[in-house]
Write a protein that holds these residues in place. Structure first.
Motif, PDB file in Angstrom:
ATOM      1  N   PRO A 197      59.219  27.933 -28.320  1.00 35.79           N
ATOM      2  CA  PRO A 197      58.335  28.123 -29.465  1.00 35.79           C
ATOM      3  C   PRO A 197      57.027  28.793 -29.047  1.00 35.79           C
ATOM      4  CG  PRO A 197      58.134  25.880 -28.679  1.00 35.79           C
ATOM      5  CD  PRO A 197      59.164  26.536 -27.814  1.00 35.79           C
ATOM      6  N   GLU A 198      56.369  29.384 -30.018  1.00 34.28           N
ATOM      7  CA  GLU A 198      55.077  30.008 -29.775  1.00 34.28           C
ATOM      8  C   GLU A 198      54.023  28.914 -29.592  1.00 34.28           C
ATOM      9  OE1 GLU A 198      53.930  33.834 -31.921  1.00 34.28           O
ATOM     10  OE2 GLU A 198      52.668  32.354 -32.933  1.00 34.28           O
ATOM     11  N   LEU A 199      53.202  29.085 -28.581  1.00 37.15           N
ATOM     12  CA  LEU A 199      52.122  28.118 -28.358  1.00 37.15           C
ATOM     13  C   LEU A 199      51.035  28.307 -29.420  1.00 37.15           C
ATOM     14  CD1 LEU A 199      52.048  28.549 -24.520  1.00 37.15           C
ATOM     15  CD2 LEU A 199      52.407  26.356 -25.675  1.00 37.15           C
ATOM     16  N   ASP A 200      50.475  27.200 -29.847  1.00 40.53           N
ATOM     17  CA  ASP A 200      49.391  27.223 -30.829  1.00 40.53           C
ATOM     18  C   ASP A 200      48.141  26.695 -30.130  1.00 40.53           C
ATOM     19  OD1 ASP A 200      47.510  26.636 -32.769  1.00 40.53           O
ATOM     20  OD2 ASP A 200      48.955  25.747 -34.164  1.00 40.53           O
ATOM     21  N   ALA A 226      45.690  24.390 -32.051  1.00 38.11           N
ATOM     22  CA  ALA A 226      46.082  22.977 -32.032  1.00 38.11           C
ATOM     23  C   ALA A 226      45.777  22.353 -30.668  1.00 38.11           C
ATOM     24  CB  ALA A 226      47.566  22.837 -32.360  1.00 38.11           C
ATOM     25  N   LEU A 227      46.094  23.076 -29.600  1.00 38.43           N
ATOM     26  CA  LEU A 227      45.855  22.524 -28.264  1.00 38.43           C
ATOM     27  C   LEU A 227      44.362  22.279 -28.035  1.00 38.43           C
ATOM     28  CD1 LEU A 227      48.379  24.767 -26.302  1.00 38.43           C
ATOM     29  CD2 LEU A 227      48.530  22.279 -26.599  1.00 38.43           C
ATOM     30  N   THR A 235      42.012  21.884 -30.354  1.00 36.90           N
ATOM     31  CA  THR A 235      41.582  20.814 -31.251  1.00 36.90           C
ATOM     32  C   THR A 235      41.987  19.457 -30.690  1.00 36.90           C
ATOM     33  OG1 THR A 235      41.877  22.352 -33.086  1.00 36.90           O
ATOM     34  CG2 THR A 235      41.680  20.018 -33.641  1.00 36.90           C
TER      35      THR A 235
END
Lengths: 514, 514
Positions: free
Chosen positions: A468-471, A474-475, A477
């Protein structure tokens, strides 16, 4: 006084005032000593690679060591990659590695291992403290050792009982000798050689200060000699008002034109140039045939004095060539290496620290930022990725009044992403420009270069971060750092302006697909 | 055939079919070989500590090695902590570490360092492959070495040119000897000693299989001898229908009553008991005065055969004492170590793999899960934290049809949180129960135990994860793993039931404040 208090007191008296740490049980008395010795600032990290990378960044800015506190052999292992980068940066660094009590090791408890052999991979000085009476003087010697040879990693192994036993004795600082002078005859001989474009001065280490660069620029202007900066400098002063010197390229075939026609290569604070990797069927020696390498000033020698002396001899009355202030026009449209570099250059605050671990996405940064606001550049000296976020963290601790901007690739960021939490905890003024291209893009290029043949579908999958694509919003936050994602150059400029203006850490995720 | 293809082919022929990897330029030909040798499955991780921990988890479930592919000395450093745990687990593991081309190392390029010294910290077998003709046979010997001594880490250093040169020759598997037999006279002598409660059988390693545990239970039932399982077993079969054997406690003072009155301690696949740490003024030798330690079966010896033989001699016709199915009533209210343990026990699926790196929060798990659905327990063998998420990842790769439940502490999780991405990428059936107590709670207890005196405010700050509080739902989401936070035991039960039912990875963040 217990050994740990003597140790920490001695570190402070020797000028070591920050300790980046991931302690465990065997280090509890060192931790407790923070209350007895409040002049030592403890900075907690969530992973040892963050602690060692932060100490490297700290040393590059402060010019003196921070301490790192690690938990036995596995803790040292976790910190090893960024100690490798620190070694290559000649960063002075004191690494305290807790160990089992001297009398307990005989049981081979689960965390027991041979710490010293691991330490020798990165450290120029390794000792185990044998007694609480001696741990103070051991610490003073470790700090002095960290300053030797132009800066190196010193590892002091600290058994738990040496730490907790009463009878510790703080030690006075061990005098650290100044950088040693270069033989005047060698300087005079070099001056004879610096006569034109066939002579290349390769600058590194402390030659990359304002003083060193100005002197070098004067020499080049007066003699026609060419200048180059080592490929991955530990610390380079750059921007408007300073000489802008091209760096040695990453790939051997791009170095060839840089050194074409050179008959003399004079090393001034830099090691001999070395290609990062060899490739099948390609030359790997960067020094052209017929070119003589002259190691004039090694790391640990006073290269700035050498450059001043050469400038006095060769360039009396000649001014350095400095860069005029010049920022690119505001970039628009898609996020590419060019618009990224332009946005960073345009928004870079005065007196910033710029940490570059952007890897492939950062290729345009040197050109775009040459005339940007004056700044200090830190790069990935040892090639061990995961250095950017920690180094930015340590730089911000060392220079709390300077804004830090870290241009960081996605794959490398994931090695030490825990650094963001320490930035949030310490409310450090770091802006992370996180380039998300969903791949180990440099390895895609390397897969081509190494000449691997045949189908590649399964190989390519090992270089992709797309599924999956890393976000990273989110990381970030999740670790307490405010973050925003941008998809256009206009948005990037706006968010960078906001981030560098507001205090505390920020992350801007730059989507650079395809 | 290039060296890398010979190497990968040989690994596959020798039974190594999975490679967890973080490759770099020097490993590109190995990566490329995945297309030439499709029987090798490459599993990408975002950090080397995930790759090595996953290989450890894989080996514990599969009973044979996975390969790990790492990038030079820094990559090995990043993987070292979980290789340490693998070493303590006696996990067979083949670690391939890429290196500079043999002819390029002379330039001392940035990533150059002494790989072999680091490897010796964790590996029982370390070699550098010197030629493409030999790399196949080197690989076959590495796999065999990984199986020796009951399982160990074998490190093969692979120079880039050995990997890319034509002329590789795949090698046939090197025969791996069966576990060696224990001298029948020693078994007979031990049988004489196993006469009652003054004899303790300490079980470890392969004695913790169903076969080993049933035999041990029969012996205990027939003779009155006491049984204990080593403190941190690599792999322990547990749950309804199996004997439930108490584990050696973590703290020496809790071991004292477990071994009180013992005059004979028979080691069956376990090393001699060793306290994790020494503490000021406290005893650190776990073996009581007057107790003789008898090392009957070492790791690498056929301990299951020894136990069968002893059971035949001492317990003919005696049945093992097995645990009746028993799950706790559904827990309600606040999330505590007890309600956490009860929720895990209640929802544990049949035939699950339970990975326990819950540290302080997991104290009630052994009691609550004793009568739960039958499962395989993996624990933190070497004390190097950050093992849980990677081990769960590797276990799920090894046993795709078994659900994996990982009860994971927050501080430890942050060491290798990147493992979640690999779980998402491979769509592994792992449920992570992430206990967020916003502290290194075990270190708070240890700070008390080590007897540190005086004020503690600054020391306590180094043990707190509260400012800022980590948000594991955001962290998991950022890596592609669906996640939810729960604040009550009822919600935990509901979310666990959902997570273990749905395919693919999930994370449930358990808020355990105060």
């Amino acid at each position: 006084m217990i050994g740990a208090v003597a140790l920490v007191s001695t570190l402070v008296d020797s000028g070591v005032e920050v300790c980046f740490m991931n302690p465990g049980t065997s280090e509890m008395h060192f931790v407790q000593s923070l209350d007895a010795v409040p002049a030592m600032r403890g900075v907690l990290t969530l992973f040892e690679g963050v602690a060692t990378g932060a100490a490297d960044g700290y040393a590059r800015l402060a010019g003196r060591p921070a301490a790192v506190l690690l938990h036995l052999g596995p803790g040292l292992g976790n910190g090893l990659a960024n100690l490798h980068n620190a070694r290559r940066a000649h960063s002075p660094l004191v690494c305290v590695v807790g160990a089992q009590a001297t009398y307990h090791a005989r049981f081979d408890p689960p965390l027991q291992s041979d710490i010293e052999t691991v330490a020798h991979n990165v450290a120029g000085w390794v000792e185990t403290s044998g007694h609480e009476r001696e741990v103070g003087s051991d610490a003073a010697r470790a700090v002095a050792a960290a300053h030797e040879h132009g800066g190196q990693v010193a590892v002091l192994v600290l058994p738990a009982d040496v730490s907790w036993n009463d009878g510790g004795v703080p030690a006075a600082p061990v005098e650290v000798p100044d950088a040693s002078a270069v033989d005047p005859a060698a300087v005079a001989a070099a001056a004879e050689r610096i006569t034109g474009a066939s002579c290349v001065l390769l600058l590194g280490g402390r030659a990359l200060s304002e003083r060193g660069l100005r002197a070098a620029s004067r020499i080049a202007a007066a003699t026609g000699a060419r200048l180059l900066v080592e490929c991955f400098p530990a610390r380079l002063e750059r921007g408007a008002g300073l000489p802008d010197v091209e760096r040695v390229a990453y790939l051997a075939e791009r170095v060839a034109p840089q050194l074409a026609g050179a008959t003399d290569l004079v090393l001034l604070g830099a090691p001999p140039p070395a290609a990062f990797f060899a490739y099948p069927g390609r030359p790997d020696d960067l020094v052209p045939d017929g070119c003589t390498v002259h190691p004039l000033a090694a790391p640990g020698q006073d290269v700035e004095a050498v450059l001043d002396e050469l400038a006095d001899r060769l360039a009396s009355g000649v001014e350095p060539v400095v860069t005029a202030p010049a920022t690119p026009p505001a970039p628009t449209g898609a996020l590419t290496p060019q618009t990224l570099a332009d946005a960073v250059a345009l928004t870079l605050p005065e007196n910033a620290v710029l940490v570059d671990e952007a890897i492939t996405a950062g290729g345009r940064l040197p050109a775009s930022t040459a005339g940007a606001a004056r700044h200090t550049l830190l790069t990935l000296t040892g090639g061990a990725i995961g250095q950017g976020l920690p180094a930015a963290t340590g730089a911000a601790v060392a220079a709390p009044h300077r804004p830090v901007v870290c241009v960081q690739a996605d794959g490398s960021a994931m090695y030490t992403v825990q650094a963001l939490w320490t930035q949030a905890r310490e409310q450090l003024d770091v802006t992370t420009v996180l380039v998300n291209n969903a791949s180990y893009a440099i390895l895609r290029a390397e897969l081509d270069r190494v000449g691997a043949e045949g189908p590649r579908e399964r190989a390519q999958a090992m270089l992709s971060l797309a599924d999956p694509e890393l976000d990273f919003v989110a990381l970030a936050t999740g670790t307490g750092v405010p973050a925003v994602r941008v998809e256009t150059a206009e948005d990037l400029v706006r968010e960078l302006r906001r981030a560098v203006t507001e205090p505390g850490p920020h992350l801007v995720e730059v989507m650079m697909r395809g």
